[in-house]
Design an enzyme around this catalytic site. Sequence first.
Site, PDB file in Angstrom:
ATOM      1  N   SER A  71       0.835  -1.197   0.000  1.00  0.00           N
ATOM      2  CA  SER A  71       0.000   0.000   0.000  1.00  0.00           C
ATOM      3  C   SER A  71       0.870   1.247   0.000  1.00  0.00           C
ATOM      4  CB  SER A  71      -0.911   0.011   1.230  1.00  0.00           C
ATOM      5  OG  SER A  71      -1.593   1.239   1.318  1.00  0.00           O
ATOM      6  N   HIS A  84      -0.940  -1.490  -4.240  1.00  0.00           N
ATOM      7  CA  HIS A  84      -2.275  -1.135  -3.762  1.00  0.00           C
ATOM      8  C   HIS A  84      -2.372   0.377  -3.601  1.00  0.00           C
ATOM      9  CE1 HIS A  84      -6.065  -1.964  -1.592  1.00  0.00           C
ATOM     10  NE2 HIS A  84      -5.742  -0.900  -0.872  1.00  0.00           N
ATOM     11  N   ASP A  93      -4.849   3.456  -2.364  1.00  0.00           N
ATOM     12  CA  ASP A  93      -6.025   3.902  -1.629  1.00  0.00           C
ATOM     13  C   ASP A  93      -6.389   5.305  -2.108  1.00  0.00           C
ATOM     14  OD1 ASP A  93      -6.547   1.707   0.205  1.00  0.00           O
ATOM     15  OD2 ASP A  93      -4.647   2.233   1.135  1.00  0.00           O
ATOM     16  N   MET A 143      -8.670   8.420  -1.976  1.00  0.00           N
ATOM     17  CA  MET A 143      -9.572   9.036  -0.998  1.00  0.00           C
ATOM     18  C   MET A 143      -9.954  10.440  -1.453  1.00  0.00           C
ATOM     19  SD  MET A 143      -7.526   8.045   2.463  1.00  0.00           S
ATOM     20  CE  MET A 143      -6.661   6.480   2.627  1.00  0.00           C
ATOM     21  N   HIS A 173      -8.193   0.875  -4.892  1.00  0.00           N
ATOM     22  CA  HIS A 173      -9.256   0.838  -3.893  1.00  0.00           C
ATOM     23  C   HIS A 173      -9.874   2.236  -3.823  1.00  0.00           C
ATOM     24  CE1 HIS A 173     -10.094   0.615   0.762  1.00  0.00           C
ATOM     25  NE2 HIS A 173     -11.209   0.772   0.072  1.00  0.00           N
ATOM     26  N   MET A 179     -11.938   4.742  -2.192  1.00  0.00           N
ATOM     27  CA  MET A 179     -12.599   5.193  -0.961  1.00  0.00           C
ATOM     28  C   MET A 179     -13.234   6.545  -1.254  1.00  0.00           C
ATOM     29  SD  MET A 179     -10.042   4.404   2.173  1.00  0.00           S
ATOM     30  CE  MET A 179      -8.782   3.142   2.064  1.00  0.00           C
ATOM     31  N   MET A 181     -12.152  -4.499   5.171  1.00  0.00           N
ATOM     32  CA  MET A 181     -11.330  -3.559   5.929  1.00  0.00           C
ATOM     33  C   MET A 181     -11.158  -4.080   7.354  1.00  0.00           C
ATOM     34  SD  MET A 181     -10.449  -1.249   3.805  1.00  0.00           S
ATOM     35  CE  MET A 181      -9.600  -0.242   5.034  1.00  0.00           C
ATOM     36  N   GLY A 216      -9.352   5.213   5.867  1.00  0.00           N
ATOM     37  CA  GLY A 216      -9.020   6.633   5.833  1.00  0.00           C
ATOM     38  C   GLY A 216      -7.585   6.959   6.145  1.00  0.00           C
ATOM     39  N   PHE A 217      -6.949   6.206   7.033  1.00  0.00           N
ATOM     40  CA  PHE A 217      -5.590   6.513   7.439  1.00  0.00           C
ATOM     41  C   PHE A 217      -4.790   5.231   7.618  1.00  0.00           C
ATOM     42  CE2 PHE A 217      -8.148  10.095   8.691  1.00  0.00           C
ATOM     43  CZ  PHE A 217      -7.361  11.190   8.351  1.00  0.00           C
ATOM     44  N   GLY A 218      -3.519   5.269   7.231  1.00  0.00           N
ATOM     45  CA  GLY A 218      -2.636   4.136   7.421  1.00  0.00           C
ATOM     46  C   GLY A 218      -2.101   4.085   8.840  1.00  0.00           C
ATOM     47  N   GLY A 219      -1.471   2.967   9.172  1.00  0.00           N
ATOM     48  CA  GLY A 219      -0.800   2.829  10.451  1.00  0.00           C
ATOM     49  C   GLY A 219      -1.691   2.451  11.617  1.00  0.00           C
ATOM     50  N   ASP A 276      -7.152  -5.426   4.515  1.00  0.00           N
ATOM     51  CA  ASP A 276      -6.384  -4.185   4.506  1.00  0.00           C
ATOM     52  C   ASP A 276      -6.530  -3.508   5.849  1.00  0.00           C
ATOM     53  OD1 ASP A 276      -5.175  -1.765   3.996  1.00  0.00           O
ATOM     54  OD2 ASP A 276      -6.495  -1.189   2.351  1.00  0.00           O
ATOM     55  N   GLY A 277      -5.388  -3.345   6.525  1.00  0.00           N
ATOM     56  CA  GLY A 277      -5.387  -2.633   7.795  1.00  0.00           C
ATOM     57  C   GLY A 277      -4.710  -3.404   8.904  1.00  0.00           C
ATOM     58  N   GLY A 278      -3.560  -2.919   9.339  1.00  0.00           N
ATOM     59  CA  GLY A 278      -2.854  -3.550  10.453  1.00  0.00           C
ATOM     60  C   GLY A 278      -2.237  -4.887  10.126  1.00  0.00           C
ATOM     61  N   GLY A 280       1.090  -1.977   4.477  1.00  0.00           N
ATOM     62  CA  GLY A 280       1.589  -0.626   4.292  1.00  0.00           C
ATOM     63  C   GLY A 280       2.802  -0.300   5.123  1.00  0.00           C
ATOM     64  N   SER A 281       2.584   0.123   6.353  1.00  0.00           N
ATOM     65  CA  SER A 281       3.679   0.617   7.183  1.00  0.00           C
ATOM     66  C   SER A 281       4.703  -0.462   7.502  1.00  0.00           C
ATOM     67  CB  SER A 281       3.130   1.220   8.479  1.00  0.00           C
ATOM     68  OG  SER A 281       2.304   0.301   9.168  1.00  0.00           O
TER      69      SER A 281
END
Length: 215
Positions: A8, A32, A34, A36, A66, A68, A137, A142-145, A172-174, A194-195
Site C-alpha cells: 500500500s 495497492h 487507496d 480518498m 481501492h 474510498m 477492511m 481513511g488513514f494508514g498505520g 487491509d489494515g494492520g 503498508g507501514s
Amino acid sequence: MNYKIGASILNADFLRLGEQIAEVVPHVDEIHLDVMDGVFVDNISFGVPVVSGIRAAHPDAVIDTHLMISRPHQYAKDFVAMGSNIVTFHLEATDHAYVLLTQLREAGVSAGLVVNPATDVRLIEPVREYLDRLLIMTVEPGFGGQSFIPAMLRKIETARAMLGDGVDIEVDGGINDRTIADVKSAGANVFVVGSFIFGADDKAAQVRRLRDRLD
C-alpha cells in the site's frame, strides 16, 4: 489457494514515491492504491495521475485500486483507462453495486467490493456472482498505520464460507508479520501491507518475512 501480497503506497514517503515503488515492485504481487476524496473518508490521497505514472514506469505491475470515494461510478472508468488491473469500491458508497461491478468486468478488469468494519458482510450475497474480489477492511478506512481489529477474523471466515475458493478475499489494515497468519487462517488470500513494508529500510526483507509467515 493463491496467496498475494500488495504494498500500500499510502504509507510510502511521497517525496520519494517513484523510488519506493520501484523498490517494492519486484518483491510484491500487487501495488495497492487507496484513493480518498475527503468526503467518503476524512482524508485526501491521490488520483488518476498516480495510476498513470505507475503504469508508465512499471508496465507489468498489477495495480489494485481501492476507491474510498463517494461517487465511484463517476471515476472508476478513468482509473481503468489509466491502467488499473483491479478496481474495488465500497458497498457503503452506492446503491447500484451490480451496475458498476458489471461495467468493470466489461472493461476487462477485476471487479470487487469493499466493506467497512461495521458492515455485515452478508449484504454482498445478492451480487456475489459478479465479484472477483472482496476487500474486508480490518481497520476503519481513511488513514494508514492503524491497529488490526481482531473481530474482523469472524467476518473473513463468514465471507470465505459464503464465497468459496473462487473469489479473492483481501484484507487491509494492520497487516504485519504477526497478524498475517491469523487472517490467512480465517480465509484471506490477498494481504495489503503498508507501514510494515514502507516503514523499514530493507523492504524486500520485510516482504520475505511476510511470505515466511504464509508458508
